[in-house]
Design a protein around this motif. Structure first.
Motif, mmCIF file in Angstrom:
data_model
loop_
_atom_site.group_PDB
_atom_site.id
_atom_site.type_symbol
_atom_site.label_atom_id
_atom_site.label_comp_id
_atom_site.label_asym_id
_atom_site.label_seq_id
_atom_site.Cartn_x
_atom_site.Cartn_y
_atom_site.Cartn_z
ATOM 1 N N UNK A 88 4.137 -15.233 -10.816
ATOM 2 C CA UNK A 88 3.869 -13.497 -9.794
ATOM 3 C C UNK A 88 3.643 -12.384 -10.641
ATOM 4 N N UNK A 89 2.883 -11.671 -10.141
ATOM 5 C CA UNK A 89 2.838 -10.473 -10.405
ATOM 6 C C UNK A 89 3.709 -9.264 -9.249
ATOM 7 N N UNK A 90 4.199 -7.616 -10.301
ATOM 8 C CA UNK A 90 4.906 -7.306 -9.018
ATOM 9 C C UNK A 90 4.790 -5.670 -8.979
ATOM 10 N N UNK A 91 4.574 -5.331 -7.921
ATOM 11 C CA UNK A 91 4.091 -4.081 -7.702
ATOM 12 C C UNK A 91 5.250 -3.084 -6.869
ATOM 13 N N UNK A 92 5.421 -2.083 -7.372
ATOM 14 C CA UNK A 92 5.927 -1.057 -6.234
ATOM 15 C C UNK A 92 5.377 -0.047 -5.262
ATOM 16 N N UNK A 93 5.926 -0.345 -4.267
ATOM 17 C CA UNK A 93 5.390 0.463 -3.311
ATOM 18 C C UNK A 93 6.348 1.803 -3.015
ATOM 19 N N UNK A 94 6.094 2.566 -2.406
ATOM 20 C CA UNK A 94 7.072 3.385 -1.395
ATOM 21 C C UNK A 94 6.288 3.366 0.055
ATOM 22 N N UNK A 95 7.072 2.801 1.428
ATOM 23 C CA UNK A 95 6.533 3.268 2.616
ATOM 24 C C UNK A 95 7.394 4.068 3.124
ATOM 25 N N UNK A 96 6.747 4.705 4.346
ATOM 26 C CA UNK A 96 7.263 6.146 4.902
ATOM 27 C C UNK A 96 7.251 5.228 6.806
ATOM 28 N N UNK A 97 8.250 6.415 7.173
ATOM 29 C CA UNK A 97 7.882 6.262 9.050
ATOM 30 C C UNK A 97 8.945 6.973 9.490
ATOM 31 N N UNK A 98 8.973 7.431 11.131
ATOM 32 C CA UNK A 98 9.286 8.651 11.032
ATOM 33 C C UNK A 98 9.990 7.651 12.379
ATOM 34 N N UNK A 99 10.181 6.422 12.883
ATOM 35 C CA UNK A 99 10.791 5.712 13.724
ATOM 36 C C UNK A 99 11.931 5.073 12.531
ATOM 37 N N UNK A 100 12.169 3.888 11.382
ATOM 38 C CA UNK A 100 13.164 3.278 10.901
ATOM 39 C C UNK A 100 12.671 2.769 9.661
ATOM 40 N N UNK A 101 13.718 2.198 8.910
ATOM 41 C CA UNK A 101 14.052 1.964 7.421
ATOM 42 C C UNK A 101 12.648 0.553 7.956
ATOM 43 N N UNK A 102 12.867 -0.704 8.415
ATOM 44 C CA UNK A 102 12.049 -1.371 8.916
ATOM 45 C C UNK A 102 10.425 -1.104 8.656
ATOM 46 N N UNK A 103 9.742 0.167 9.741
ATOM 47 C CA UNK A 103 8.521 0.476 9.863
ATOM 48 C C UNK A 103 8.183 1.185 8.730
#
Length: 69
Positions: A6-21
């Motif tokens: 496995x290769x591992x990458x780090x991402x940051x997602x955003x949402x105005x609705x929820x953490x899951x979003x």
């Protein structure tokens, strides 16, 4: 069953609705260019507050994907 590397990458997602979003947005965007994603791990959660309410969620995840031969 063959061994997986496995290769591992780090991402940051955003949402105005929820953490899951926020998580789903990060994975959906990465899936446009990254193949064989297999798992994710939440490593940080934060949010933006305005006038006493949550306006934006940001979630940083590590995503593991298998390397192809």
């Amino acid at each position: 069953m063959s061994d997986h590397i496995y290769k591992i990458m780090e991402l940051t997602g955003s949402s105005t609705v929820s953490m899951q979003g926020a998580i789903e947005n990060a994975i959906a965007r990465a899936s446009k260019t990254v193949r064989d994603m297999r798992w994710f791990e939440v490593i940080e959660t934060r949010g933006h507050i305005e006038e006493g309410t949550i306006k934006h969620w940001q979630v940083t995840i590590k995503v593991g994907f298998t390397l192809r031969d």
